[in-house]
Design a protein around this motif. Sequence first.
Motif, PDB file in Angstrom:
ATOM      1  N   THR A 156      24.101   9.788  -5.647  1.00  0.00           N
ATOM      2  CA  THR A 156      24.779   8.507  -5.814  1.00  0.00           C
ATOM      3  C   THR A 156      24.101   7.658  -6.888  1.00  0.00           C
ATOM      4  OG1 THR A 156      25.458   8.493  -3.503  1.00  0.00           O
ATOM      5  CG2 THR A 156      25.494   6.384  -4.657  1.00  0.00           C
ATOM      6  N   PRO A 157      24.853   7.159  -7.871  1.00  0.00           N
ATOM      7  CA  PRO A 157      24.239   6.325  -8.920  1.00  0.00           C
ATOM      8  C   PRO A 157      23.703   5.025  -8.358  1.00  0.00           C
ATOM      9  CG  PRO A 157      26.638   6.268  -9.071  1.00  0.00           C
ATOM     10  CD  PRO A 157      26.311   7.320  -8.059  1.00  0.00           C
ATOM     11  N   THR A 158      22.613   4.555  -8.939  1.00  0.00           N
ATOM     12  CA  THR A 158      22.012   3.307  -8.473  1.00  0.00           C
ATOM     13  C   THR A 158      22.345   2.130  -9.379  1.00  0.00           C
ATOM     14  OG1 THR A 158      19.986   3.728  -9.735  1.00  0.00           O
ATOM     15  CG2 THR A 158      20.075   4.582  -7.493  1.00  0.00           C
ATOM     16  N   TYR A 159      22.923   2.405 -10.553  1.00  0.00           N
ATOM     17  CA  TYR A 159      23.272   1.348 -11.519  1.00  0.00           C
ATOM     18  C   TYR A 159      22.051   0.458 -11.798  1.00  0.00           C
ATOM     19  CZ  TYR A 159      27.816   2.665  -9.563  1.00  0.00           C
ATOM     20  OH  TYR A 159      28.914   3.364  -9.112  1.00  0.00           O
ATOM     21  N   ALA A 160      20.899   1.107 -11.975  1.00  0.00           N
ATOM     22  CA  ALA A 160      19.648   0.351 -12.043  1.00  0.00           C
ATOM     23  C   ALA A 160      19.378  -0.276 -13.403  1.00  0.00           C
ATOM     24  CB  ALA A 160      18.484   1.261 -11.661  1.00  0.00           C
ATOM     25  N   ASN A 161      19.913   0.281 -14.465  1.00  0.00           N
ATOM     26  CA  ASN A 161      19.548  -0.172 -15.799  1.00  0.00           C
ATOM     27  C   ASN A 161      20.583  -1.107 -16.403  1.00  0.00           C
ATOM     28  OD1 ASN A 161      17.179   1.196 -15.780  1.00  0.00           O
ATOM     29  ND2 ASN A 161      17.834   2.873 -17.083  1.00  0.00           N
ATOM     30  N   ALA A 162      20.116  -1.929 -17.334  1.00  0.00           N
ATOM     31  CA  ALA A 162      21.020  -2.824 -18.051  1.00  0.00           C
ATOM     32  C   ALA A 162      21.910  -2.008 -18.985  1.00  0.00           C
ATOM     33  CB  ALA A 162      20.204  -3.840 -18.851  1.00  0.00           C
ATOM     34  N   TYR A 163      23.001  -2.601 -19.382  1.00  0.00           N
ATOM     35  CA  TYR A 163      23.943  -1.930 -20.268  1.00  0.00           C
ATOM     36  C   TYR A 163      23.284  -1.651 -21.616  1.00  0.00           C
ATOM     37  CZ  TYR A 163      28.184  -0.973 -22.924  1.00  0.00           C
ATOM     38  OH  TYR A 163      29.140  -0.387 -23.705  1.00  0.00           O
ATOM     39  N   VAL A 164      23.472  -0.438 -22.118  1.00  0.00           N
ATOM     40  CA  VAL A 164      22.897  -0.039 -23.406  1.00  0.00           C
ATOM     41  C   VAL A 164      23.820  -0.515 -24.526  1.00  0.00           C
ATOM     42  CG1 VAL A 164      22.313   1.923 -24.874  1.00  0.00           C
ATOM     43  CG2 VAL A 164      21.715   1.955 -22.432  1.00  0.00           C
ATOM     44  N   GLU A 168      23.518   4.051 -33.003  1.00  0.00           N
ATOM     45  CA  GLU A 168      23.557   5.466 -33.356  1.00  0.00           C
ATOM     46  C   GLU A 168      22.764   6.283 -32.349  1.00  0.00           C
ATOM     47  OE1 GLU A 168      22.513   8.343 -37.197  1.00  0.00           O
ATOM     48  OE2 GLU A 168      22.459   6.150 -37.372  1.00  0.00           O
ATOM     49  N   ALA A 169      23.305   7.445 -31.994  1.00  0.00           N
ATOM     50  CA  ALA A 169      22.620   8.319 -31.044  1.00  0.00           C
ATOM     51  C   ALA A 169      21.506   9.084 -31.738  1.00  0.00           C
ATOM     52  CB  ALA A 169      23.613   9.300 -30.434  1.00  0.00           C
ATOM     53  N   PHE A 192      20.375   9.236 -24.774  1.00  0.00           N
ATOM     54  CA  PHE A 192      21.347  10.037 -24.027  1.00  0.00           C
ATOM     55  C   PHE A 192      22.608   9.242 -23.731  1.00  0.00           C
ATOM     56  CE2 PHE A 192      17.664  12.756 -22.807  1.00  0.00           C
ATOM     57  CZ  PHE A 192      18.221  13.984 -23.132  1.00  0.00           C
ATOM     58  N   THR A 193      22.443   7.974 -23.395  1.00  0.00           N
ATOM     59  CA  THR A 193      23.605   7.141 -23.095  1.00  0.00           C
ATOM     60  C   THR A 193      24.495   6.988 -24.321  1.00  0.00           C
ATOM     61  OG1 THR A 193      22.329   5.924 -21.436  1.00  0.00           O
ATOM     62  CG2 THR A 193      24.328   4.883 -22.265  1.00  0.00           C
ATOM     63  N   ARG A 194      23.899   6.756 -25.461  1.00  0.00           N
ATOM     64  CA  ARG A 194      24.682   6.630 -26.685  1.00  0.00           C
ATOM     65  C   ARG A 194      25.306   7.965 -27.080  1.00  0.00           C
ATOM     66  NH1 ARG A 194      20.452   2.679 -30.001  1.00  0.00           N
ATOM     67  NH2 ARG A 194      21.249   0.709 -29.145  1.00  0.00           N
ATOM     68  N   ALA A 195      24.618   9.058 -26.754  1.00  0.00           N
ATOM     69  CA  ALA A 195      25.128  10.375 -27.124  1.00  0.00           C
ATOM     70  C   ALA A 195      26.460  10.684 -26.450  1.00  0.00           C
ATOM     71  CB  ALA A 195      24.096  11.447 -26.766  1.00  0.00           C
ATOM     72  N   VAL A 196      26.603  10.288 -25.177  1.00  0.00           N
ATOM     73  CA  VAL A 196      27.844  10.638 -24.476  1.00  0.00           C
ATOM     74  C   VAL A 196      29.021   9.785 -24.937  1.00  0.00           C
ATOM     75  CG1 VAL A 196      26.634  11.454 -22.427  1.00  0.00           C
ATOM     76  CG2 VAL A 196      27.401   9.090 -22.513  1.00  0.00           C
ATOM     77  N   ARG A 231      28.990   1.192 -16.444  1.00  0.00           N
ATOM     78  CA  ARG A 231      29.977   1.435 -17.497  1.00  0.00           C
ATOM     79  C   ARG A 231      29.828   2.823 -18.128  1.00  0.00           C
ATOM     80  NH1 ARG A 231      30.400  -3.629 -21.534  1.00  0.00           N
ATOM     81  NH2 ARG A 231      29.003  -4.931 -20.302  1.00  0.00           N
ATOM     82  N   ASP A 232      28.656   3.418 -17.989  1.00  0.00           N
ATOM     83  CA  ASP A 232      28.412   4.725 -18.588  1.00  0.00           C
ATOM     84  C   ASP A 232      28.314   5.857 -17.570  1.00  0.00           C
ATOM     85  OD1 ASP A 232      28.211   4.202 -21.496  1.00  0.00           O
ATOM     86  OD2 ASP A 232      26.569   2.889 -20.887  1.00  0.00           O
ATOM     87  N   VAL A 233      28.621   5.562 -16.327  1.00  0.00           N
ATOM     88  CA  VAL A 233      28.463   6.562 -15.267  1.00  0.00           C
ATOM     89  C   VAL A 233      29.301   7.807 -15.532  1.00  0.00           C
ATOM     90  CG1 VAL A 233      29.054   7.042 -12.860  1.00  0.00           C
ATOM     91  CG2 VAL A 233      27.701   5.022 -13.426  1.00  0.00           C
ATOM     92  N   ALA A 234      30.572   7.638 -15.873  1.00  0.00           N
ATOM     93  CA  ALA A 234      31.487   8.782 -15.958  1.00  0.00           C
ATOM     94  C   ALA A 234      31.004   9.824 -16.954  1.00  0.00           C
ATOM     95  CB  ALA A 234      32.891   8.306 -16.318  1.00  0.00           C
ATOM     96  N   GLY A 235      30.660   9.399 -18.150  1.00  0.00           N
ATOM     97  CA  GLY A 235      30.244  10.351 -19.169  1.00  0.00           C
ATOM     98  C   GLY A 235      28.958  11.066 -18.829  1.00  0.00           C
ATOM     99  N   LEU A 236      27.984  10.321 -18.326  1.00  0.00           N
ATOM    100  CA  LEU A 236      26.701  10.926 -18.000  1.00  0.00           C
ATOM    101  C   LEU A 236      26.810  11.867 -16.801  1.00  0.00           C
ATOM    102  CD1 LEU A 236      24.449   7.832 -18.648  1.00  0.00           C
ATOM    103  CD2 LEU A 236      24.330  10.001 -19.875  1.00  0.00           C
TER     104      LEU A 236
END
Length: 291
Positions: A156-164, A168-169, A192-196, A231-236
């Motif tokens: 289960t995601p914890t949504y712990a980090n601020a939005y990136v 550029e990845a 990794f977040t920017r990569a997805v 906001r980035d859960v789905a891709g990761l």
Amino acid sequence: MNGVHTTNTPGGLVEALPALFGFVPTDSVAVLTTMANGRRIGFRLRIDRREPHQRAEMADTIAGHVSRHVGSGGAVIVIVLADDLDQGMSDLAAVLDALSEPVIVAGVAHLGVFTEWGTGNVWPYEDPAHSTATVAAVAAGQNVEASRAALAASLTPTYANAYVPEGEADTALCLAVLAGTHDLTDEARVAFTRAVRNIGVRDYLWGEATAETAGRHAATWTAVALLTHRRDVAGLYAMAAMATYLSGDGARGRDLADIALKHDPEQSLAKIALTAIDAGMSPARWFEMVQ
């Protein structure tokens, strides 16, 4: 599971259930379909046992799923895990009545003995939580949780980090972490977040997984996904699902794909992973296709 587990008895199938599903199932109906003339497990389904008045509904649900996944020459294995043998047999009867595909093994696992439907033959089995198959799966790098709830909680995601923020990845940094030559730092999580978000970079990175490296890729993508902004859960999670499936852990890969699709029903990579898992396609076959 990276190793190959073989068995010639129904009891051996019960022992292998944690490796097949990623957790130790109890009070469940497990349905497995066979491929390659019965030599390999394909699609698998586990569902909680229902109250007696819900048996027919449960059986119809199972039959609907199975009918879409039994290929030419395939057959079905039905295992009911129950605390009460008679109740388990009643559940089994309802499922068998609903199925239209050939069933090669059916029975109830109860108190260390698998009782076969129709013949009454009994087959002993080891405690699935500590069986040889489960120990081998863990030794090969698969995580086997104590329960379905524990498996879900671990993913289960914890949504712990601020939005990136956009940017550029850093593909080179991502590759270094996936190769194990760089730690998973905060800077790497951003990369990794920017990569997805970039489909070209995303596809390149998941395409870098091999049979030998998929386990490390899976662990890395899952670690990033667990601590991402919503906001980035789905891709990761889609990336984690694909790598986990390719590592041989289809049960956990399926759960990761489900989380990705819950956040974005149109997530394409998650759909690909889920389709491959539900079709029973082995990672080895996948790697053959993409070579």
